[in-house]
Design a protein around this motif. Structure first.
Motif, short mmCIF file in Angstrom:
data_model
loop_
_atom_site.label_atom_id
_atom_site.label_comp_id
_atom_site.label_asym_id
_atom_site.label_seq_id
_atom_site.Cartn_x
_atom_site.Cartn_y
_atom_site.Cartn_z
N ASN A 94 -50.11 55.82 5.57
CA ASN A 94 -51.43 56.38 5.81
C ASN A 94 -51.58 56.54 7.32
N VAL A 95 -51.80 57.76 7.75
CA VAL A 95 -51.78 58.02 9.19
C VAL A 95 -52.88 59.03 9.55
N PRO A 96 -53.62 58.80 10.64
CA PRO A 96 -54.61 59.81 11.03
C PRO A 96 -53.91 61.14 11.32
N LYS A 97 -54.62 62.23 11.03
CA LYS A 97 -53.98 63.55 11.17
C LYS A 97 -53.38 63.75 12.57
N ASN A 98 -54.12 63.29 13.58
CA ASN A 98 -53.64 63.56 14.94
C ASN A 98 -52.49 62.62 15.36
N MET A 99 -52.06 61.76 14.44
CA MET A 99 -50.92 60.88 14.76
C MET A 99 -49.67 61.23 13.93
N LYS A 100 -49.82 62.23 13.07
CA LYS A 100 -48.69 62.55 12.17
C LYS A 100 -47.43 62.90 12.95
N LEU A 101 -47.61 63.75 13.94
CA LEU A 101 -46.45 64.19 14.71
C LEU A 101 -45.78 63.01 15.42
N SER A 102 -46.62 62.14 15.99
CA SER A 102 -46.08 60.97 16.69
C SER A 102 -45.29 60.10 15.73
N LEU A 103 -45.83 59.92 14.52
CA LEU A 103 -45.13 59.08 13.54
C LEU A 103 -43.81 59.73 13.11
N LEU A 104 -43.87 61.05 12.92
CA LEU A 104 -42.65 61.77 12.53
C LEU A 104 -41.56 61.57 13.59
N LEU A 105 -41.92 61.75 14.84
CA LEU A 105 -40.94 61.60 15.92
C LEU A 105 -40.42 60.16 15.98
N HIS A 106 -41.33 59.23 15.77
CA HIS A 106 -40.93 57.81 15.78
C HIS A 106 -39.91 57.55 14.67
N LEU A 107 -40.21 58.06 13.47
CA LEU A 107 -39.32 57.80 12.33
C LEU A 107 -37.96 58.47 12.51
N PHE A 108 -37.98 59.66 13.11
CA PHE A 108 -36.70 60.34 13.39
C PHE A 108 -35.81 59.43 14.24
N GLN A 109 -36.45 58.71 15.15
CA GLN A 109 -35.70 57.87 16.06
C GLN A 109 -35.14 56.62 15.36
N TYR A 110 -35.90 56.11 14.43
CA TYR A 110 -35.52 54.81 13.85
C TYR A 110 -34.85 54.88 12.48
N GLU A 111 -35.01 55.98 11.78
CA GLU A 111 -34.36 56.10 10.47
C GLU A 111 -32.95 56.64 10.70
N LYS A 112 -31.98 56.06 10.00
CA LYS A 112 -30.62 56.59 10.13
C LYS A 112 -30.46 57.78 9.19
N SER A 113 -30.35 58.98 9.74
CA SER A 113 -30.37 60.17 8.88
C SER A 113 -29.14 61.03 9.02
N LYS A 114 -28.90 61.81 7.96
CA LYS A 114 -27.93 62.91 8.06
C LYS A 114 -28.79 64.16 8.28
N LEU A 115 -28.81 65.05 7.27
CA LEU A 115 -29.69 66.21 7.44
C LEU A 115 -31.09 65.85 6.95
N LYS A 162 -45.53 55.37 19.95
CA LYS A 162 -45.98 56.04 21.17
C LYS A 162 -46.73 57.29 20.77
N ARG A 163 -47.88 57.52 21.34
CA ARG A 163 -48.65 58.72 21.02
C ARG A 163 -48.05 59.93 21.73
N VAL A 164 -47.80 60.96 20.94
CA VAL A 164 -47.25 62.18 21.53
C VAL A 164 -48.33 63.25 21.42
N PHE A 165 -48.60 63.96 22.49
CA PHE A 165 -49.64 64.98 22.41
C PHE A 165 -49.04 66.30 21.95
N ALA A 166 -49.62 66.83 20.90
CA ALA A 166 -49.05 68.04 20.30
C ALA A 166 -49.55 69.27 21.04
N ILE A 167 -48.67 70.29 21.07
CA ILE A 167 -49.14 71.59 21.54
C ILE A 167 -49.41 72.45 20.32
N LYS A 168 -50.39 73.32 20.42
CA LYS A 168 -50.69 74.18 19.27
C LYS A 168 -49.62 75.25 19.16
N SER A 169 -49.56 75.92 18.02
CA SER A 169 -48.48 76.88 17.77
C SER A 169 -48.28 77.88 18.89
#
Ligand code: AMP
Length: 399
Positions: free
Chosen positions: A218-239, A370-377
């Motif tokens: 459960n994540v506030p909308k304005n933190m979704k991107l930050s969480l995504l980037l965080h998980l990319f860093q910590y989850e061991k992924s292939k594609l 870490k909070r990441v500030f998103a840029i709009k499209s």
């Protein structure tokens, strides 16, 4: 039957299968190939990636002959699937010299008209095929094998009227095969009207629940991107595939991932056919790690080695959720599905839990991130543009 040799297939076909490197038939292949090669009608419940193309391909290769005009017609809901099926059938029928072509919209019609004159097997999307029928540039009067691939998607995408018009142009004496991720009542109804005493084959889900882990945050909308980037860093992924509900969110996510030095590519309905094909090739070859896409664009794509599915937005239709998660934990590999839920996703998420009670989706608390500030499209292209107050492009959601 647990071996391809058990099916009594002709030797060119057995050689072709061996050359493809397949050792054992998949579940759908074991259950359907015997009836398919006998010429019976079959309805197969089998999702993308279950091996259904080879199953119906066996029937085509055994019964079609080169030089006798168009004998097998396969209808697919998307251009990508049409291309992929064509490639697989071409390999399978290589020894037998069948001429296999794909025809779909979004590209010039003239080369297709030329190719149709020599084709034995046509893989087509319904709209473009109908166009050829109206122009009389295709002759379906000798079709003896008709395949409807992803039949449920044909309904979802509103193609079913076109599909029925096409079926009615084929001879009534023919073999008909339907494949569908789920055999819904509408698929059964279609089978009743256009098939002759079909065998129903259930191949089971292609997702192995023991290999698939599903979680949500459960994540506030304005933190979704930050969480995504965080998980990319910590989850061991292939594609990785990141699913969004709209084209706009897809663009937004891709842009922000790139700003944060993640190699991400986007695929959505707004891209040209060539660009989509190139994008999928790059992703499949493992050159890029993150594919951000909408459901419509991802339909029919064969992508292996996907270790993580992120639902940046939860889909409105629970069936789309099932299609999304089916992209991972394939062929005995492990897979993880991560749902990022903000207040707007809860209704959709509840619907999924309600419809799929067998799913276990564990809640995970958000870690310190870490909070990441998103840029709009469009911020990066026009950094100094003033915010405009007029209506931009309508409110219709584009997928
Ligand atoms: P489908 O979309 O259901 O036709 O699945 C196609 C995918 O399954 C492709 O990646 C094929 O290479 C793969 N495939 C088909 N048959 C087999 C088999 N017997 N063993 C392993 N992989 C297979």
């Amino acid at each position: 039957m647990n071996l391809f040799e058990d099916f009594g297939l002709s030797s060119p076909l057995q050689t072709a299968i061996k050359n493809l490197g397949f050792e054992k038939p998949t579940q759908i292949q074991s259950k359907s190939i015997p009836d398919i090669v006998k010429g019976k009608d079959v309805v197969g419940e089998s999702p993308t990636g279950s091996g259904k193309t080879l199953a119906f391909g066996c029937g085509i290769v055994e019964h079609a002959t080169p030089g006798n005009g168009l004998q097998a017609l396969i209808l697919t809901p998307t251009r990508e699937l049409a291309e992929q099926v064509k490639v697989e059938l071409s390999k399978l029928s290589h020894q037998k010299h069948l001429n296999v072509i794909a025809i779909y919209g979004g590209v010039s019609i003239n080369p297709q008209i030329h190719d149709l004159s020599r084709a034995n097997v046509v893989v087509a999307t319904p709209g473009r095929l109908l166009d050829h029928l109206q122009r009389r540039t295709i002759n379906t009067s000798k079709v003896k094998l008709l395949v409807l691939d992803e039949a449920d998607r044909m309904f979802d995408m509103g193609f079913i009227d076109d599909v029925e018009k096409i079926i009615r142009t084929c001879p009534t004496k023919r073999q008909t095969l339907f494949f569908s991720a789920t055999i819904s009542s509408r698929v059964k109804d279609l089978a009743n009207r256009y098939m002759d005493k079909p065998t129903i084959v259930l191949a089971g889900k292609h997702v192995d629940p023991s290999k698939l882990k599903q979680v949500y945050y459960n994540v506030p909308k304005n933190m979704k991107l930050s969480l995504l980037l965080h998980l990319f860093q910590y989850e061991k992924s292939k594609l990785i595939m990141v699913f969004c509900n709209t084209r706009r969110t897809t663009d937004f996510v891709v842009k922000n991932l790139r700003v944060n030095k993640i190699d991400a590519i986007a695929i959505h309905g707004g891209l040209s056919q060539n660009k989509r094909t190139r994008t999928i090739d790059i992703f499949n070859k493992g050159k890029m790690g993150v594919l951000v896409c909408t459901d419509v664009a991802a339909r029919g794509l064969h992508i292996d080695n996907v270790s993580h599915i992120y639902n940046y937005e939860v889909p409105n239709d629970p069936n789309d959720y099932v299609h999304r998660i089916g992209r991972t934990a394939r062929a005995g590999e492990e897979g993880k599905v991560i749902n990022l839920l903000c207040e707007y996703d809860h209704d959709n998420f509840s619907r999924i839990l309600h419809e799929h009670r067998s799913f276990t989706i564990d809640k995970i608390e958000i870690p310190q991130i870490k909070r990441v500030f998103a840029i709009k499209s469009d911020d990066s292209r026009r950094p100094f543009r003033r915010k405009q107050s007029f209506h931009r492009g309508g409110s219709r959601r584009r997928y």
